[in-house]
Design a protein around this motif. Structure first.
Motif, mmCIF file in Angstrom:
data_model
loop_
_atom_site.group_PDB
_atom_site.id
_atom_site.type_symbol
_atom_site.label_atom_id
_atom_site.label_comp_id
_atom_site.label_asym_id
_atom_site.label_seq_id
_atom_site.Cartn_x
_atom_site.Cartn_y
_atom_site.Cartn_z
ATOM 1 N N ILE A 133 0.838 -1.202 0.000
ATOM 2 C CA ILE A 133 0.000 0.000 0.000
ATOM 3 C C ILE A 133 0.871 1.249 0.000
ATOM 4 O O ILE A 133 0.648 2.198 -0.756
ATOM 5 N N ALA A 134 1.900 1.247 0.836
ATOM 6 C CA ALA A 134 2.823 2.387 0.883
ATOM 7 C C ALA A 134 3.531 2.576 -0.445
ATOM 8 O O ALA A 134 3.816 3.694 -0.867
ATOM 9 N N ILE A 178 8.488 3.789 -2.672
ATOM 10 C CA ILE A 178 9.222 3.911 -1.412
ATOM 11 C C ILE A 178 10.692 3.577 -1.638
ATOM 12 O O ILE A 178 11.046 2.749 -2.457
ATOM 13 N N ILE A 179 11.553 4.269 -0.886
ATOM 14 C CA ILE A 179 12.981 4.012 -0.916
ATOM 15 C C ILE A 179 13.403 3.546 0.474
ATOM 16 O O ILE A 179 13.064 4.174 1.482
ATOM 17 N N LYS A 202 11.055 5.523 3.317
ATOM 18 C CA LYS A 202 10.268 6.745 3.183
ATOM 19 C C LYS A 202 9.581 6.739 1.825
ATOM 20 O O LYS A 202 10.089 6.180 0.855
ATOM 21 N N THR A 203 8.385 7.349 1.772
ATOM 22 C CA THR A 203 7.666 7.441 0.514
ATOM 23 C C THR A 203 8.244 8.576 -0.328
ATOM 24 O O THR A 203 8.838 9.518 0.194
ATOM 25 N N SER A 223 1.530 11.986 -4.412
ATOM 26 C CA SER A 223 0.279 11.379 -4.848
ATOM 27 C C SER A 223 0.409 9.863 -4.868
ATOM 28 O O SER A 223 1.484 9.323 -5.111
ATOM 29 N N SER A 224 -0.712 9.201 -4.611
ATOM 30 C CA SER A 224 -0.758 7.745 -4.680
ATOM 31 C C SER A 224 -1.304 7.333 -6.037
ATOM 32 O O SER A 224 -2.276 7.914 -6.513
#
Length: 278
Positions: free
Chosen positions: A109-110, A115-116, A157-158, A162-163
């Motif tokens: 979901i993230a 994400i890194i 971290k994202t 925006s998703s």
């Protein structure tokens, strides 16, 4: 330029592919695909675009991207080092959403924002990732699951504000891809809105609305982010003076360069070089 919906050779007989990509450049422009993707950068420096995020990349980065998140890596064209990455791509849904895998699906979901992972924590897992390129079938399936579960315990971290959960149209991805390519070729000089708009056959007003909708900020904010990220690479990996770097990145005014650099990194270029040079 072809519409950028990347086709990954997965189907009934195979749901995961793992490979080592080595080439002069990262050749795939801004694109998306229905598969999830885990990418480890072994060599080269440049700029990564994940959703509406733009930022520098460097060796040692491990990035997880959910399905349909638009992305690309663009290496510095003046580097002599080849682009070298290890990539795993897999079909969505191969790991069932069951209570025992709740942490894994929270990670997925993230990853809809890209994400890194923490570089220090994840580096011990990289040998496992590399070995996957030599595995197939159930061994690859189990190895990937094992690695992903370990990554659920790794800080990250994202990247994108925006998703992205749905496909962006082929027309939109084609336009953004052309814009990225145009910036990469022309960032070292003054760029006018009318010329970029013409590149994608839009009026300046329509282009401005389109870019803001897709990327979440104006074209010139994005352009300055791109230039500053190029400047960072030059600060850390060349002996050029700060003023030479500013002009090389397309800034006609050094005070404006310093102002934009400080907006993004809260320090002067010279102080950044002093703090982060190896």
């Amino acid at each position: 330029m072809k519409p950028i919906l990347e086709t990954i050779p997965l189907g009934i007989e195979k749901s995961i592919v793992a490979f080592n990509y080595v080439s002069r450049d990262f050749e795939t422009p801004w694109h998306f695909h229905p598969q999830l993707e885990l990418t480890y950068i072994k060599e080269s420096y440049g700029t990564k675009f994940i959703g509406d995020y733009v930022g520098a990349y460097e060796p040692g980065e491990l990035v997880l991207i959910q399905s349909n998140v638009p992305h690309c890596w663009t290496n510095n064209k003046n580097d002599t080092v080849k682009s070298n990455s290890f990539v795993v791509q897999w079909n969505k849904g191969i790991y069932t959403n069951i209570p025992e895998l709740k942490s894994l699906h929270n990670l997925f979901i993230a990853a809809s924002k890209g994400i890194i992972f923490n570089k220090e924590q994840s580096k011990i897992l990289i040998p496992e990732l590399k070995k996957m390129t030599h595995k197939e079938g159930s061994k690859l399936y189990i190895s990937l699951l094992s690695l992903l579960l370990k990554l659920t315990k790794t800080d990250y971290k994202t990247l994108s504000n925006s998703s992205f959960t749905k496909n962006i149209s082929d027309d939109y991805t084609s336009k953004i891809s052309k814009i990225h390519l145009y910036i990469a070729k022309n960032y070292n000089r003054k760029i006018y809105l009318k010329e970029v708009s013409k590149e994608v056959n839009m009026s300046e007003q329509s282009f401005s609305r389109f870019f803001l909708k897709i990327m979440g900020r104006t074209f010139f904010v994005f352009l300055n982010e791109y230039r500053v990220n190029i400047a960072i690479r030059m600060l850390l990996h060349t002996n050029k003076s700060v003023s030479e770097i500013g002009y090389a990145c397309g800034y006609e005014s050094l005070p404006f360069f310093f102002k934009k650099f400080k907006e993004f990194h809260h320090s002067s270029p010279a102080q950044y070089r002093k703090n982060y040079s190896k």
